[in-house]
Scaffold this active site. Sequence first.
Site, short mmCIF file in Angstrom:
data_model
loop_
_atom_site.label_atom_id
_atom_site.label_comp_id
_atom_site.label_asym_id
_atom_site.label_seq_id
_atom_site.Cartn_x
_atom_site.Cartn_y
_atom_site.Cartn_z
N CYS A 80 0.83 -1.22 0.00
CA CYS A 80 0.00 0.00 0.00
C CYS A 80 0.86 1.26 0.00
CB CYS A 80 -0.93 0.01 1.21
SG CYS A 80 -1.93 1.50 1.32
N ARG A 83 -0.06 4.73 3.00
CA ARG A 83 0.00 4.49 4.44
C ARG A 83 0.29 5.70 5.31
NH1 ARG A 83 4.00 -0.44 4.62
NH2 ARG A 83 4.37 0.01 2.41
N TRP A 255 -9.22 5.92 -0.35
CA TRP A 255 -9.70 6.63 -1.54
C TRP A 255 -8.86 6.13 -2.71
CZ3 TRP A 255 -7.62 9.42 2.64
CH2 TRP A 255 -6.31 9.84 2.47
N GLU A 260 -5.07 3.79 -10.50
CA GLU A 260 -5.68 2.47 -10.30
C GLU A 260 -6.82 2.27 -11.30
OE1 GLU A 260 -6.25 3.22 -5.77
OE2 GLU A 260 -6.08 1.05 -6.04
N1 ARG Z 1 -6.76 -1.29 -7.20
C1 ARG Z 1 -8.03 -1.67 -6.66
C2 ARG Z 1 -9.14 -1.18 -7.59
O1 ARG Z 1 -8.93 -0.45 -8.47
C3 ARG Z 1 -8.23 -1.09 -5.27
C4 ARG Z 1 -7.14 -1.38 -4.27
C5 ARG Z 1 -7.16 -0.48 -3.07
N2 ARG Z 1 -6.98 0.91 -3.44
C6 ARG Z 1 -7.05 1.95 -2.61
N3 ARG Z 1 -6.90 3.14 -3.12
N4 ARG Z 1 -7.27 1.81 -1.32
O2 ARG Z 1 -10.28 -1.47 -7.45
#
Ligand code: ARG
Length: 384
Positions: A80, A83, A255, A260
């Site tokens: 992560c 953090r 968030w 991602e």
């Molecule tokens: N990468 C994953 C997604 O796109 C989520 C993982 C957790 N991401 C976060 N920002 N807490 O669905």
Amino acid sequence: MIVPGYRDHPSEPWDPAAPVDPGEAEDFLRQCYLENPRLGPVEPRLAIVRAQIAATGSYVHTTDELTYGAKMAWRNSSRCIGRLYWRSLVVLDRRRARTADEIFSLLVNHLQAAGGGQQAGRIRPVISIFAAAQPGQPYAKVWNEQLIRYAGYRTEDGGVVGDPRTVDFTERMQGHGWQGKGEAFDILPLAVEVPGEPVRLYELPERAILEVPLTHPEFGWFAELGLRWHAVPAISTMRLTVGGVNYPLAPFNGWYMGSEIGARNLADADRYDMLPAVAARMGLDTSHESTLWRDRALVELNRAVLWSFEKAGVRISDHHTESQRFISHLRNEEKAGRPVPADWTWIVPPISGGLTPVFHRYYQEMDLRPNFYPGEETCPYAKG
Ligand code: ARG
């Protein structure tokens, strides 16, 4: 170096029948009380816990221990990047919930508390911790890998409508009687299974779901792609382990970092695979890789994600900002005398890696506890 919380446990699969390891309980409690002087002396507590483990094979965390243990588990999550804010995690103690109805309604509360509801857009990190696993006993499960995910439907020509990642799960839900609209962004039902009962499917109510339609700051045509994404990533298959006690159902969220969505969920060839469509609308020459059409489309897709969330007032961060925050976190933890286990392959953002400071260094890889572990055992349909 002696690292608190470090034990030699090469991610061996969890044995749900095993009693709590008293050594792991002690390591955790000592560190928890050391980092939180207001909890008082640890010795009397250790005596109680040892006795509880001897008598029952497990012990019950106080709310303070559970709360701090969950924060430590986040702090130890080597994949992560987010953090820096580990102390601000909102911990909802849901250990008393038993029925599928109760669990479902608390999951709806979770999404609202996380900012998907009335406080819409002000996303905050939240974890809901349900009952601890008792050695040898069955426990409640949520089959979904995230509380909010889009369905994926196989089409006759061998393609997929929606998210290819969830095709198997979607078929499983259809097998239990669920019918999706068959569109690209249908939110899957929650599948909740409690001991001794068949799994139950629940449709999330609108008040628990926040989504952002994607538009682009310059390309008017971008809206016609019909893309959207949900605001809250809430992982629901990872097992939380604190002081030797396992919490198989402990969904948590943060968030989003824009990449991602823009560089993985919507871009990966085995996900929504949108780069060819974006490049075509941009009029790029896709006949040679060396035109870098993929890279150019990728940047615009990521701009659209960040711009749309910002415009909608939904918290999101870009990979440059999040990388700088991670560097601050490394500095803070170093000052506190704690190692920061980190996995380079997960920490470095999937776009413009070398432009971020997290790229240009090595990290310690360490399996510290408390921590979260992938829930293959708890969720039959979990994917890494
Ligand atoms: N990468 C994953 C997604 O796109 C989520 C993982 C957790 N991401 C976060 N920002 N807490 O669905």
